[in-house]
Write an enzyme that holds these catalytic residues in place. Sequence first.
Site: not given
Length: 299
Positions: A194, A192
């Site tokens: 960020f 992921t």
Amino acid sequence: MNSFPQNALGMVKKMAEAAAETPAQAIAFQGAPGANSHLAAMEYAPDCLTLPCFSFEDALDAVKTGTAGSAIIPIENSLHGRVADIHFLLPESGLHIVAEHFMRIRHCLMAKSADAKIKTAMSHPQALGQCRHYLRAHDIIPVAYADTAAAAAYVAQHDDPHAAAIAPPLAAQIYGLQPIANAIEDEDHNMTRFVLLAPEATVPEANGPTMTTFIFEVKNVPAALYKAMGGFATNGVNMTKLESYQEGSSFSASKFYADIEGAPGDPAVDRALEELNFHCNSVRLLGSYRQARPRTMAG
């Protein structure tokens, strides 16, 4: 704060009190203690004070009001695509992207008993999507919840013997759950991205690779996007992300969210952005920052 499960509130309150003492050092995140965004904040800045917020909007508001110095928000996942609608959230907030951070995501199936017969698994929709093959193979019904760690807290405080949560392994420790299965994500490269948001924009140092994020609206004419993108091609500026979206109900002109390598001040980037402006109704820079992505992911 009261939107969190009851058994998470004590920890949330203590973390909020600590952040209030030194707000400049606090990083706001969406989720209960133990969520992936909590882990990302600690991984990005080990000495930070983490501030749990129930929603993405709450995390951004914490920065806007000075309750936290910055916020860390997940925006895209390698398996399941977009996480937060940053192209809507960020322009409304008035904040700026000042850094990016990539974190390997590991999901654990957890329940109140290690030998529970699991029928449902509760988690954030992103986590459920990243584990859909496992859930299907084990005939487990996915149940959406606000975030991964809050789902673990919810399962821990209720007495359903067939309910489980999907969350980081840390959440099992925090809320007293038993791990049923580890690393249940569909692929081992589950990553992921960020972004760190702050009130003031930064100018990244020129001694390393940089990124710039912006949104733009093309004119409602034939080949508008093709013409708008031409300046990046002719100036050799690499675009790593381009995503379309609509605002309002007219559908008359498309808007786009984009990432490029480089930053204003680089003559090639400046020329490309100048040409982009010529072919668009509007262009808005959201931030320039040091590139953090693994080189295998760039370009």
